[in-house]
Design an enzyme around this catalytic site. Structure first.
Site, PDB file in Angstrom:
ATOM      1  CG  HIS A 156       3.385 -26.183 -17.417  1.00 52.56           C
ATOM      2  ND1 HIS A 156       2.081 -26.279 -16.967  1.00 52.56           N
ATOM      3  CD2 HIS A 156       3.875 -27.444 -17.398  1.00 52.56           C
ATOM      4  CE1 HIS A 156       1.803 -27.535 -16.681  1.00 52.56           C
ATOM      5  NE2 HIS A 156       2.880 -28.271 -16.944  1.00 52.56           N
ATOM      6  CG  HIS A 194       6.866 -29.905 -20.119  1.00 52.17           C
ATOM      7  ND1 HIS A 194       7.392 -30.295 -18.915  1.00 52.17           N
ATOM      8  CD2 HIS A 194       5.521 -29.878 -19.956  1.00 52.17           C
ATOM      9  CE1 HIS A 194       6.415 -30.497 -18.057  1.00 52.17           C
ATOM     10  NE2 HIS A 194       5.255 -30.242 -18.664  1.00 52.17           N
ATOM     11  CD  GLN A 232      -2.721 -27.342 -17.919  1.00 50.61           C
ATOM     12  OE1 GLN A 232      -3.799 -27.450 -18.481  1.00 50.61           O
ATOM     13  NE2 GLN A 232      -2.157 -26.179 -17.688  1.00 50.61           N
ATOM     14  CG  ASP A 273      10.253 -29.913 -14.449  1.00 50.17           C
ATOM     15  OD1 ASP A 273      10.232 -30.498 -13.346  1.00 50.17           O
ATOM     16  OD2 ASP A 273       9.278 -29.885 -15.210  1.00 50.17           O
TER      17      ASP A 273
END
Length: 135
Positions: free
Chosen positions: A96, A98, A90, A29
């Site tokens: 996605h 995490h 989101q 990230d």
């Protein structure tokens, strides 16, 4: 398309790739919450998990399964989180997952610490239950 994740997949934005398959990619990230914070995304643009076909969904979570032990080795515990829709938090409307390494002193808590406690009546719970099982 002006999606940052689509640009990463296209190679227009550099990233630190942890792993990838034909349908999914895992990378660090850019704004990590912890050292090793990793995102796993489908290579094609989908806003929500239910928009993905079964093959791509399986591929995404297979890559999550493969990368998770690597992230987990960093601290011994990992938060796996998906915000599925804008109201769920989101921020980028591209699926996605995490993978956030957790430690006892990271100041984050369990999921129940994110919300104010709610009390639902038995009839409300029954109504929701009926809606969920009838679909």
């Amino acid at each position: 398309m002006d999606c940052i994740f689509c640009k990463i997949v296209a190679g227009q934005i550099p990233t630190k790739i942890i792993g990838q398959t034909s349908h999914s990619i895992a990378f660090l990230d850019a704004f990590p919450l912890a050292k090793g914070h990793t995102l796993v995304i489908p290579k094609y643009h989908y806003a929500k998990i239910q928009d993905m076909n079964t093959e791509e969904n399986s591929d995404l979570f297979s890559l999550v399964h493969d990368v998770l032990p690597k992230v987990d080795e960093l601290t011994g515990s990992t938060l796996v989180a998906v915000h599925n829709g804008k109201e769920a938090g989101q921020e980028i409307q591209h699926v996605h997952v995490h993978l956030v390494p957790r430690s006892k002193d990271d100041s984050a808590g369990p999921i129940h610490s994110m919300f104010e406690p709610k009390k639902f009546s038995d009839s409300e719970i029954q109504e929701i239950y009926k809606k969920l099982v009838s679909q």
